[in-house]
Design a protein around this motif. Structure first.
Motif, PDB file in Angstrom:
ATOM      1  N   TRP A  69       0.960  -1.100  -0.172  1.00 37.23           N
ATOM      2  CA  TRP A  69      -0.099   0.178  -0.009  1.00 37.23           C
ATOM      3  C   TRP A  69       0.809   1.242   0.035  1.00 37.23           C
ATOM      4  N   VAL A  70       1.977   1.339   0.823  1.00 37.22           N
ATOM      5  CA  VAL A  70       2.759   2.176   1.037  1.00 37.22           C
ATOM      6  C   VAL A  70       3.570   2.494  -0.270  1.00 37.22           C
ATOM      7  N   PHE A  71       3.999   1.495  -1.035  1.00 35.54           N
ATOM      8  CA  PHE A  71       4.541   1.847  -2.363  1.00 35.54           C
ATOM      9  C   PHE A  71       3.666   2.323  -3.269  1.00 35.54           C
ATOM     10  N   SER A  72       2.623   1.652  -3.439  1.00 38.79           N
ATOM     11  CA  SER A  72       1.667   2.093  -4.835  1.00 38.79           C
ATOM     12  C   SER A  72       1.274   3.551  -4.285  1.00 38.79           C
ATOM     13  N   LEU A  73       1.191   3.989  -2.937  1.00 36.44           N
ATOM     14  CA  LEU A  73       0.860   5.024  -2.630  1.00 36.44           C
ATOM     15  C   LEU A  73       1.948   6.391  -2.885  1.00 36.44           C
ATOM     16  N   PHE A  74       3.259   5.839  -3.034  1.00 39.77           N
ATOM     17  CA  PHE A  74       4.382   6.769  -3.081  1.00 39.77           C
ATOM     18  C   PHE A  74       4.474   6.793  -5.059  1.00 39.77           C
ATOM     19  N   GLU A  75       4.006   5.734  -5.602  1.00 41.20           N
ATOM     20  CA  GLU A  75       4.043   5.599  -6.997  1.00 41.20           C
ATOM     21  C   GLU A  75       3.232   6.885  -7.450  1.00 41.20           C
ATOM     22  N   ARG A  76       1.822   6.710  -6.957  1.00 39.44           N
ATOM     23  CA  ARG A  76       0.679   7.774  -7.033  1.00 39.44           C
ATOM     24  C   ARG A  76       1.423   9.178  -6.931  1.00 39.44           C
ATOM     25  N   LEU A  77       2.044   9.350  -5.809  1.00 39.22           N
ATOM     26  CA  LEU A  77       2.271  10.735  -5.564  1.00 39.22           C
ATOM     27  C   LEU A  77       3.537  11.202  -6.361  1.00 39.22           C
ATOM     28  N   GLU A  78       4.275  10.099  -6.735  1.00 43.18           N
ATOM     29  CA  GLU A  78       5.391  10.452  -7.672  1.00 43.18           C
ATOM     30  C   GLU A  78       4.626  10.988  -9.179  1.00 43.18           C
ATOM     31  N   HIS A  79       3.802  10.426  -9.436  1.00 38.50           N
ATOM     32  CA  HIS A  79       3.053  10.697 -10.867  1.00 38.50           C
ATOM     33  C   HIS A  79       2.284  12.058 -10.570  1.00 38.50           C
ATOM     34  N   LEU A  80       1.644  12.210  -9.479  1.00 40.30           N
ATOM     35  CA  LEU A  80       0.949  13.280  -9.633  1.00 40.30           C
ATOM     36  C   LEU A  80       1.698  14.666  -9.234  1.00 40.30           C
ATOM     37  N   SER A  81       2.656  14.454  -8.758  1.00 40.88           N
ATOM     38  CA  SER A  81       3.821  15.645  -8.464  1.00 40.88           C
ATOM     39  C   SER A  81       4.481  15.983  -9.702  1.00 40.88           C
ATOM     40  N   GLU A  82       4.570  14.940 -10.551  1.00 45.55           N
ATOM     41  CA  GLU A  82       5.385  15.185 -11.987  1.00 45.55           C
ATOM     42  C   GLU A  82       5.461  16.750 -12.452  1.00 45.55           C
ATOM     43  N   PRO A  83       4.216  17.020 -12.830  1.00 45.95           N
ATOM     44  CA  PRO A  83       4.220  18.293 -13.660  1.00 45.95           C
ATOM     45  C   PRO A  83       4.808  19.294 -12.730  1.00 45.95           C
ATOM     46  N   ILE A  84       4.095  19.682 -11.668  1.00 45.23           N
ATOM     47  CA  ILE A  84       4.174  20.959 -10.666  1.00 45.23           C
ATOM     48  C   ILE A  84       5.634  20.866 -10.219  1.00 45.23           C
ATOM     49  N   PHE A  85       6.347  19.425  -9.982  1.00 47.04           N
ATOM     50  CA  PHE A  85       7.665  19.587  -9.582  1.00 47.04           C
ATOM     51  C   PHE A  85       8.413  19.971 -10.453  1.00 47.04           C
ATOM     52  N   SER A  86       8.349  19.505 -11.691  1.00 46.57           N
ATOM     53  CA  SER A  86       9.090  20.036 -12.750  1.00 46.57           C
ATOM     54  C   SER A  86       8.998  21.582 -13.201  1.00 46.57           C
ATOM     55  N   GLU A  87       7.838  22.022 -13.038  1.00 43.76           N
ATOM     56  CA  GLU A  87       7.799  23.320 -13.101  1.00 43.76           C
ATOM     57  C   GLU A  87       8.527  24.239 -12.117  1.00 43.76           C
ATOM     58  N   MET A  88       7.894  23.941 -10.936  1.00 43.47           N
ATOM     59  CA  MET A  88       8.799  24.534 -10.021  1.00 43.47           C
ATOM     60  C   MET A  88      10.491  24.365 -10.077  1.00 43.47           C
ATOM     61  N   LYS A  89      10.832  23.303 -10.187  1.00 43.75           N
ATOM     62  CA  LYS A  89      12.343  23.084 -10.015  1.00 43.75           C
ATOM     63  C   LYS A  89      12.869  23.732 -11.527  1.00 43.75           C
ATOM     64  N   ALA A  90      12.159  23.925 -12.737  1.00 40.82           N
ATOM     65  CA  ALA A  90      12.685  24.598 -13.786  1.00 40.82           C
ATOM     66  C   ALA A  90      13.110  26.059 -13.417  1.00 40.82           C
ATOM     67  N   GLU A  91      11.967  26.609 -12.675  1.00 42.58           N
ATOM     68  CA  GLU A  91      12.131  27.719 -12.154  1.00 42.58           C
ATOM     69  C   GLU A  91      13.327  28.182 -10.835  1.00 42.58           C
TER      70      GLU A  91
END
Ligand SMILES: [Zn+2]
Length: 533
Positions: A192-214
């Motif tokens: 459960w924890v690992f599938s949760l982390f996978e989901r969080l990785e997936h969901l945060s991908e666009p916003i993290f990329s955007e924030m990090k580029a800035e």
């Protein structure tokens, strides 16, 4: 039978309580002023305390009671379960157990005493971190980053030996490996924890990329870097786990440079109806030679002797740290004294982290900055907007870093024979989006002290942040009649009754469901920090 179990539990708790207290006191003494003598006293106290859990005769009996499903009252059943879980990892031959403690201490000492080769001299970890925080010259930043990894090379083989022993002993106890054993004993469902982390990785991908580029653009401009790559020495700490202050549009430290951090902490907790006067009296809050440089909270006896250690400086980081540590402290203070010793403690590491994190976030909350921080409405609005942005960046950076570490740690226990050096950089590149230095084949992963000293622990920080967001959502929606968190005594009352007082009576997820109406739901964190709004 039932009374036999009750008697055993009572006897066990009567034996363990003073040993735990003695161990905690020695730990506190050593933190205030390190010496070989105090270190020895701590190791001995720890051995006396852990030895109780080494008794195989007793363990067999507990196991039998547990499997025979004797009807006991729910409190006793819970006690028996927790006592059982505390015994499990110590069911190891005494000389092996001592060998493990010796190895762990040795590695920790290496971390404490190691000085890296840097610019022809020796440098401490703190000195290297200072360079990463403040230096503008990218060549020097790179040298400091590389020096910060030397410890990894030093400890890697010893750490791998320790991991092999941990695994061997866990397998002897019937678990697939040490990692899975620790998940089960922490009442965490690995899948459960690992599938949760996978989901969080997936969901945060666009916003993290955007924030990090800035962020990368800001940092590159500052350090005059034209390279398209984002090498790890661009960031302000050796693992890119923190938001670099150099990337913020406005320094939050300005707000607190003349503040009485201790008084603001008191004011914050008073405003939510929690009294920390006694906790402040017992705390040790200011820097001193020889004192531990970290921050922590220690519940010495589960009877109100709770001690916080900090090293306050007048900046935002220490404001947040004080709010965080006193979050742990109020959780411990407002427990239910009628509960037995083993239940007079937080339900889980993640639940006490959640309370600490929930309060620690407040120093970046616009409403808090006005109500408690004393900013004018205009300043609070302006500074608050940049503070909120910083908080979100911090959350995203920490989330991606924690996912990296947790994934790697599981592999470390599942298959330590694989090419760990390249696996580490594979995760770092994919999840944190940091460019691996070319041709680097070093055990950089081993320079993270948690893998040695706090094994299988990091997932709790992420779960704690998720729970903090869930509590905040519940408090806003159901607890406070108007306004927000700070300044509402109902908040403290709600936390005392629904989170603190139940202690370890329920497992963490049952507690959360009783407190908020649902089990851990990551959507609240996602809504707060990940969704683009
Ligand atoms: Zn904490």
């Amino acid at each position: 039978m039932t009374s036999e179990i009750s008697n055993y539990i009572r006897r066990h708790e009567a034996a363990i309580a003073p040993l735990y207290k003695d161990y905690s006191q020695k730990l506190w003494d050593l933190s205030l002023s390190g010496s070989e003598e105090r270190e020895k006293a701590l190791v001995e106290a720890k051995e006396r305390y852990l030895k109780v859990y080494n008794n195989s005769e007793e363990f067999r009996q507990i196991r039998q009671w547990k499997s025979s499903h004797v009807q006991t009252d729910p409190i006793e059943a819970r006690q028996l379960k927790l006592i059982h879980d505390a015994f499990v990892p110590h069911q190891i031959k005494e000389d092996v157990l001592r060998d493990i403690v010796r190895r762990e201490t040795e590695i920790e000492n290496l971390f404490n005493t190691f000085r890296a080769n840097f610019e022809g001299g020796e440098a401490s970890d703190n000195q290297l971190r200072d360079v990463l925080r403040n230096e503008n010259d990218i060549t020097r930043r790179r040298a400091a980053w590389e020096a910060s990894k030397q410890i990894g090379h030093e400890v890697a083989s010893q750490l791998l030996e320790l991991i092999a022993i941990r695994n061997r002993e866990a397998r002897n106890l019937g678990y697939p490996d040490y990692y899975s054993m620790m998940f089960e004993l922490q009442e965490l469902d690995e899948k459960w924890v690992f599938s949760l982390f996978e989901r969080l990785e997936h969901l945060s991908e666009p916003i993290f990329s955007e924030m990090k580029a800035e962020l990368d653009a800001t940092l590159k401009e500052k350090y005059r870097v034209t390279d398209l790559q984002t090498y790890p020495w661009l960031y302000s700490d050796p693992f890119f786990q923190e938001f670099p202050a150099a990337g913020a549009s406005e320094s939050l430290d300005e707000i607190f440079k003349d503040s009485d951090i201790e008084a603001l902490t008191r004011a914050h907790y008073n405003s939510i109806g929690l009294d920390i006067e006694d906790l402040l009296r017992r705390a040790d809050l200011y820097e001193r030679e020889g004192k531990s440089q970290h921050a922590f909270c220690l519940d010495v006896d589960h009877e109100g002797d709770i001690r916080v250690l900090c090293n306050i400086r007048k900046n935002e980081r220490w404001m947040s740290t004080m709010l965080h540590e006193f979050g742990h402290a109020v959780y411990d203070k407002y427990n239910d004294r009628s509960l037995p010793f083993s239940l007079r403690t937080p339900a889980h590491i993640l639940t006490t982290e959640a309370i600490a994190m929930l309060n620690g976030r407040m120093s970046k909350d616009p409403d808090w900055l006005m109500k408690i921080g004393g900013l004018s409405e205009g300043d609070a609005k302006r500074m608050g907007a940049s503070a909120l942005k910083t908080l979100r960046s911090e959350m995203l950076i920490f989330l991606r870093w924690a996912i990296t570490l947790v994934r790697f740690e599981r592999e470390l226990y599942r298959n330590s024979g694989q090419n760990l050096n390249s696996l580490w950089w594979k995760y770092v590149e994919r999840v944190q989006k940091v460019t691996p230095p070319s041709n680097r084949d070093q055990p950089d992963w081993a320079s993270k002290i948690h893998l040695a000293s706090s094994p299988v622990y990091y997932q709790n920080y992420v779960l704690g942040e998720l729970m903090a967001s869930q509590l905040l959502w519940h408090i806003h929606g159901k607890v406070v009649r108007s306004g927000s968190y700070a300044g509402n005594p109902e908040v403290g009352q709600y936390l005392v009754e629904n989170v603190f007082k139940p202690g370890a009576r329920y497992d963490w997820n049952t507690l959360l469901k009783k407190a908020t109406g649902e089990e851990l739901n990551p959507e609240h964190f996602v809504r707060q920090f990940v969704d683009n709004n």
